[in-house]
Motif scaffolding. Structure first.
Motif, PDB file in Angstrom:
ATOM      1  N   SER A 222       0.797   5.303  -4.116  1.00  0.00           N
ATOM      2  CA  SER A 222      -0.318   4.442  -3.728  1.00  0.00           C
ATOM      3  C   SER A 222      -1.111   4.081  -4.978  1.00  0.00           C
ATOM      4  O   SER A 222      -1.314   4.932  -5.847  1.00  0.00           O
ATOM      5  CB  SER A 222      -1.234   5.190  -2.755  1.00  0.00           C
ATOM      6  OG  SER A 222      -2.481   4.525  -2.654  1.00  0.00           O
TER       7      SER A 222
ATOM      8  N   THR B 223      -3.079  16.623   5.006  1.00  0.00           N
ATOM      9  CA  THR B 223      -2.775  15.460   4.183  1.00  0.00           C
ATOM     10  C   THR B 223      -3.564  14.287   4.715  1.00  0.00           C
ATOM     11  O   THR B 223      -4.211  14.364   5.754  1.00  0.00           O
ATOM     12  CB  THR B 223      -1.258  15.145   4.210  1.00  0.00           C
ATOM     13  OG1 THR B 223      -1.000  13.922   3.503  1.00  0.00           O
ATOM     14  CG2 THR B 223      -0.745  14.988   5.625  1.00  0.00           C
ATOM     15  N   PHE B 224      -3.486  13.167   3.976  1.00  0.00           N
ATOM     16  CA  PHE B 224      -4.097  11.938   4.457  1.00  0.00           C
ATOM     17  C   PHE B 224      -3.329  11.433   5.683  1.00  0.00           C
ATOM     18  O   PHE B 224      -2.119  11.641   5.801  1.00  0.00           O
ATOM     19  CB  PHE B 224      -4.088  10.885   3.337  1.00  0.00           C
ATOM     20  CG  PHE B 224      -4.668   9.572   3.752  1.00  0.00           C
ATOM     21  CD1 PHE B 224      -5.995   9.478   4.152  1.00  0.00           C
ATOM     22  CD2 PHE B 224      -3.889   8.424   3.777  1.00  0.00           C
ATOM     23  CE1 PHE B 224      -6.532   8.259   4.559  1.00  0.00           C
ATOM     24  CE2 PHE B 224      -4.422   7.209   4.177  1.00  0.00           C
ATOM     25  CZ  PHE B 224      -5.742   7.130   4.568  1.00  0.00           C
TER      26      PHE B 224
ATOM     27  N   ASP C 193       5.853  12.061  -0.377  1.00  0.00           N
ATOM     28  CA  ASP C 193       4.567  11.367  -0.402  1.00  0.00           C
ATOM     29  C   ASP C 193       3.878  11.768  -1.711  1.00  0.00           C
ATOM     30  O   ASP C 193       3.237  12.816  -1.792  1.00  0.00           O
ATOM     31  CB  ASP C 193       3.727  11.742   0.824  1.00  0.00           C
ATOM     32  CG  ASP C 193       2.406  10.987   0.861  1.00  0.00           C
ATOM     33  OD1 ASP C 193       1.983  10.462  -0.201  1.00  0.00           O
ATOM     34  OD2 ASP C 193       1.785  10.925   1.937  1.00  0.00           O
TER      35      ASP C 193
ATOM     36  N   SER D  93       0.844  -1.201   0.000  1.00  0.00           N
ATOM     37  CA  SER D  93       0.000   0.000   0.000  1.00  0.00           C
ATOM     38  C   SER D  93       0.873   1.243   0.000  1.00  0.00           C
ATOM     39  O   SER D  93       2.089   1.159   0.231  1.00  0.00           O
ATOM     40  CB  SER D  93      -0.895   0.026   1.246  1.00  0.00           C
ATOM     41  OG  SER D  93      -0.099   0.217   2.399  1.00  0.00           O
ATOM     42  N   GLY D  94       0.248   2.383  -0.220  1.00  0.00           N
ATOM     43  CA  GLY D  94       0.963   3.648  -0.108  1.00  0.00           C
ATOM     44  C   GLY D  94       1.407   3.906   1.319  1.00  0.00           C
ATOM     45  O   GLY D  94       2.489   4.457   1.554  1.00  0.00           O
ATOM     46  N   SER D  95       0.577   3.503   2.261  1.00  0.00           N
ATOM     47  CA  SER D  95       0.944   3.674   3.674  1.00  0.00           C
ATOM     48  C   SER D  95       2.204   2.884   3.991  1.00  0.00           C
ATOM     49  O   SER D  95       3.108   3.390   4.669  1.00  0.00           O
ATOM     50  CB  SER D  95      -0.192   3.187   4.577  1.00  0.00           C
ATOM     51  OG  SER D  95      -1.386   3.861   4.275  1.00  0.00           O
TER      52      SER D  95
ATOM     53  N   TYR E  99      -4.169   2.705  -4.478  1.00  0.00           N
ATOM     54  CA  TYR E  99      -5.522   2.593  -3.922  1.00  0.00           C
ATOM     55  C   TYR E  99      -6.515   2.862  -5.067  1.00  0.00           C
ATOM     56  O   TYR E  99      -6.244   3.681  -5.936  1.00  0.00           O
ATOM     57  CB  TYR E  99      -5.662   3.632  -2.799  1.00  0.00           C
ATOM     58  CG  TYR E  99      -6.961   3.579  -2.058  1.00  0.00           C
ATOM     59  CD1 TYR E  99      -7.189   2.596  -1.097  1.00  0.00           C
ATOM     60  CD2 TYR E  99      -7.970   4.517  -2.305  1.00  0.00           C
ATOM     61  CE1 TYR E  99      -8.389   2.549  -0.408  1.00  0.00           C
ATOM     62  CE2 TYR E  99      -9.171   4.469  -1.617  1.00  0.00           C
ATOM     63  CZ  TYR E  99      -9.379   3.486  -0.669  1.00  0.00           C
ATOM     64  OH  TYR E  99     -10.564   3.424   0.009  1.00  0.00           O
TER      65      TYR E  99
ATOM     66  N   ALA F 237      -2.006   8.735   6.689  1.00  0.00           N
ATOM     67  CA  ALA F 237      -0.847   7.845   6.606  1.00  0.00           C
ATOM     68  C   ALA F 237       0.493   8.579   6.639  1.00  0.00           C
ATOM     69  O   ALA F 237       1.491   8.034   7.105  1.00  0.00           O
ATOM     70  CB  ALA F 237      -0.930   6.992   5.335  1.00  0.00           C
ATOM     71  N   THR F 238       0.515   9.813   6.128  1.00  0.00           N
ATOM     72  CA  THR F 238       1.772  10.563   6.096  1.00  0.00           C
ATOM     73  C   THR F 238       2.350  10.678   7.516  1.00  0.00           C
ATOM     74  O   THR F 238       3.555  10.493   7.725  1.00  0.00           O
ATOM     75  CB  THR F 238       1.553  11.981   5.508  1.00  0.00           C
ATOM     76  OG1 THR F 238       0.651  11.898   4.410  1.00  0.00           O
ATOM     77  CG2 THR F 238       2.856  12.593   5.052  1.00  0.00           C
TER      78      THR F 238
ATOM     79  N   ALA G  82       1.650   9.900  -3.303  1.00  0.00           N
ATOM     80  CA  ALA G  82       0.498   9.006  -3.458  1.00  0.00           C
ATOM     81  C   ALA G  82      -0.545   9.565  -4.422  1.00  0.00           C
ATOM     82  O   ALA G  82      -1.226   8.817  -5.111  1.00  0.00           O
ATOM     83  CB  ALA G  82      -0.138   8.733  -2.098  1.00  0.00           C
ATOM     84  N   GLN G  83      -0.665  10.891  -4.473  1.00  0.00           N
ATOM     85  CA  GLN G  83      -1.685  11.509  -5.334  1.00  0.00           C
ATOM     86  C   GLN G  83      -1.088  12.080  -6.622  1.00  0.00           C
ATOM     87  O   GLN G  83      -1.789  12.785  -7.359  1.00  0.00           O
ATOM     88  CB  GLN G  83      -2.399  12.633  -4.563  1.00  0.00           C
ATOM     89  CG  GLN G  83      -3.061  12.146  -3.288  1.00  0.00           C
ATOM     90  CD  GLN G  83      -3.856  13.220  -2.569  1.00  0.00           C
ATOM     91  OE1 GLN G  83      -4.015  14.323  -3.051  1.00  0.00           O
ATOM     92  NE2 GLN G  83      -4.376  12.875  -1.393  1.00  0.00           N
TER      93      GLN G  83
ATOM     94  N   VAL H 116       4.315  16.425   0.847  1.00  0.00           N
ATOM     95  CA  VAL H 116       3.213  15.705   0.192  1.00  0.00           C
ATOM     96  C   VAL H 116       2.856  16.476  -1.079  1.00  0.00           C
ATOM     97  O   VAL H 116       2.682  17.695  -1.030  1.00  0.00           O
ATOM     98  CB  VAL H 116       1.981  15.633   1.122  1.00  0.00           C
ATOM     99  CG1 VAL H 116       0.846  14.864   0.451  1.00  0.00           C
ATOM    100  CG2 VAL H 116       2.355  14.995   2.452  1.00  0.00           C
TER     101      VAL H 116
ATOM    102  N   LYS I 230      -7.025   6.308  -6.663  1.00  0.00           N
ATOM    103  CA  LYS I 230      -5.880   7.114  -7.119  1.00  0.00           C
ATOM    104  C   LYS I 230      -5.844   7.132  -8.656  1.00  0.00           C
ATOM    105  O   LYS I 230      -6.508   6.339  -9.314  1.00  0.00           O
ATOM    106  CB  LYS I 230      -4.570   6.560  -6.538  1.00  0.00           C
ATOM    107  CG  LYS I 230      -4.536   6.565  -5.000  1.00  0.00           C
ATOM    108  CD  LYS I 230      -4.354   7.963  -4.416  1.00  0.00           C
ATOM    109  CE  LYS I 230      -4.896   8.100  -3.006  1.00  0.00           C
ATOM    110  NZ  LYS I 230      -4.059   7.619  -1.934  1.00  0.00           N
TER     111      LYS I 230
HETATM  112  C1  LIG Z   1      -3.716   7.517  -0.466  1.00  0.00           C
HETATM  113  C2  LIG Z   1      -2.662   8.234   0.274  1.00  0.00           C
HETATM  114  C3  LIG Z   1      -1.750   7.574   1.114  1.00  0.00           C
HETATM  115  C4  LIG Z   1      -1.881   6.138   1.500  1.00  0.00           C
HETATM  116  O1  LIG Z   1      -2.006   5.240   0.498  1.00  0.00           O
HETATM  117  P1  LIG Z   1      -2.747   3.826   0.765  1.00  0.00           P
HETATM  118  O2  LIG Z   1      -2.413   3.064  -0.456  1.00  0.00           O
HETATM  119  O3  LIG Z   1      -4.199   4.120   0.915  1.00  0.00           O
HETATM  120  O4  LIG Z   1      -2.172   3.230   1.980  1.00  0.00           O
HETATM  121  C5  LIG Z   1      -0.737   8.304   1.694  1.00  0.00           C
HETATM  122  N1  LIG Z   1      -0.630   9.622   1.494  1.00  0.00           N
HETATM  123  C6  LIG Z   1      -1.482  10.304   0.711  1.00  0.00           C
HETATM  124  C7  LIG Z   1      -1.291  11.769   0.522  1.00  0.00           C
HETATM  125  C8  LIG Z   1      -2.546   9.640   0.097  1.00  0.00           C
HETATM  126  O5  LIG Z   1      -3.402  10.332  -0.642  1.00  0.00           O
END
Ligand SMILES: *Cc1c(COP(=O)(O)O)cnc(C)c1O
Length: 386
Positions: free
Chosen positions: A190, A88-89, A160, A62-64, A192, A91-92, A162-163, A134, A195
């Motif tokens: 990520s 931010t989400f 980060d 996963s992104g996390s 997900y 997980a960061t 992820a987006q 991020v 995304k």
């Molecule tokens: C989606 C996201 C994550 C985490 O990714 P996952 O695959 O859902 O674990 C981390 N940081 C940001 C900014 C995200 O948008």
């Protein structure tokens, strides 16, 4: 006539277009029965490394986990401080906390919602080890000043991204443009489902140019095991499934086209808003900094009437969402960090005003016109009442 509904997000149309390809890609996996780290995982790693112009890419669960494994590979541990934005989400910051390290929040730029590089230095202490910028909503944080600070202060940088798969940053016309993820020690992605490149479940990727760090992440994702059942370091189980990799390989072929479609929708919103909703007090459209290639993971407007507007649009059949309604420094789980409302005012204000509108490659022009038309109705009604 029933009014045209505009869902906030919808993957079913896209799936219909690629259904055949996806099913035959999965059939391949079924035939080989190589579900863990099969050939498709490596193939995807090569594609993503190349796309991000990085030397190495490592598929993870996963992104996390991409963030967590990057921090682990850099030996971030209990008591270390890591700088990151609170807007931010989760997980960061969650990845930092899980290692016993301390997230130190740095406020954001009000126009891009990305970390404000001018506010980084004041937060650096002798315990600071890393910065996690991020690249929010699809556009890169202002990396050059941040990288300069990191270099001077000897801090690691984990992006980060992820987006922002495919986003670019080029502050000087004569400098080489750089891709999201290739600028720091690590870039984290990520897949997900929502995304820009989405799997059929959880999946993520780490990219880096450093062969030693790449090898560390490769080991850490399989419990630090090398050879099998002999453990060099304490890792975790965090692999990218072969089935997800097979699906992502199919979807990857369309990524550039889909990105261009998202950019077109963003331009169309910009144009429609300027035509039909000029000069609404406090209504702000997304801002792309001149140095950025924005991939529009989200199209986020802001308005002081956010909550009422969201409710009104929902009643009209238009989906919207809020990224993010409560900045991380004010989350209950981080109360031990002792932040208070007012500490990071730009993030706090953004969380009260932002609203993400529907944006995806398959969004139709009529749907965008409905969104803008209904917003016009909202502001007209308000204008008469106030
Ligand atoms: C989606 C996201 C994550 C985490 O990714 P996952 O695959 O859902 O674990 C981390 N940081 C940001 C900014 C995200 O948008």
């Amino acid at each position: 006539m029933t009014p045209l509904k505009v869902p906030f997000f919808d993957l079913t149309t896209q799936f219909k277009l690629i259904e055949g390809e996806i099913k035959s890609a999965l059939d391949e996996v079924f035939k080989t029965q190589q579900f863990i780290l099969g050939a498709q995982v490596q193939a995807l790693e090569e594609k993503i490394a190349q796309y991000c112009r990085s030397q190495y890419a490592i598929g993870v669960a996963s992104g996390s986990d991409a963030l967590l494994l990057s921090l682990m590979a850099l030996d971030i541990e209990s008591g270390d401080e890591v700088l990151l934005p609170p807007f931010t989400f989760f997980a960061t910051a969650g990845s930092v906390s899980r290692l016993g390290a301390i997230p130190v929040f740095v406020d954001i730029d009000p126009d891009t919602y990305n970390i404000d590089p001018t506010k980084i230095e004041e937060k650096i202490t002798s315990r600071t080890k890393a910065i996690i910028p991020v690249h929010l909503f699809g556009q890169c944080a202002d990396m050059d000043p941040l990288l300069q600070i990191a270099k001077t202060k000897k801090l690691f940088v984990i992006e980060d991204a992820a987006q922002s798969l495919g986003a670019q940053y080029q502050p000087k016309a004569d400098s080489k443009e750089r891709r999201a993820g290739q600028m720091g020690n690590f870039g984290c992605f990520s897949f997900y489902p929502t995304k820009n490149l989405g799997a059929f479940g959880d999946a993520g990727m780490v990219v880096t140019d450093d062969p030693v760090l790449a090898e560390r992440v490769r080991l850490l994702r399989i419990h630090g095991s090398q050879p099998k059942y002999f453990h060099k370091r304490i890792g975790i189980n965090s692999r990218l499934d072969t089935m997800q990799a097979a699906i992502l390989l199919v979807k990857f072929k369309y990524l550039e086209t889909w990105t261009q479609e998202r950019q077109k929708k963003a331009e169309r919103y910009d144009r429609l808003f300027k035509e039909h909703l000029p000069m609404i007090e406090g209504l702000t459209l997304p801002m792309t900094q001149y140095q950025n290639r924005h991939i529009f993971h989200q199209y986020v407007i802001r308005t002081p009437q956010r909550d009422r507007l969201k409710k009104f649009l929902a009643e009209e059949g238009i989906g919207t969402d809020i990224y993010y309604p409560l900045p991380l420094h004010l989350q209950e789980c981080f109360s031990f960090l002792k932040y208070q409302r007012g500490d990071l005012p730009v993030s706090e204000k953004a969380s009260e005003e932002v609203l993400a509108l529907p944006i995806y490659p398959e969004l139709k022009e009529e749907q965008q016109m409905v969104v803008v038309d209904r917003m016009r109705a909202f502001y007209k009604k308000r204008g008469m009442r106030d």
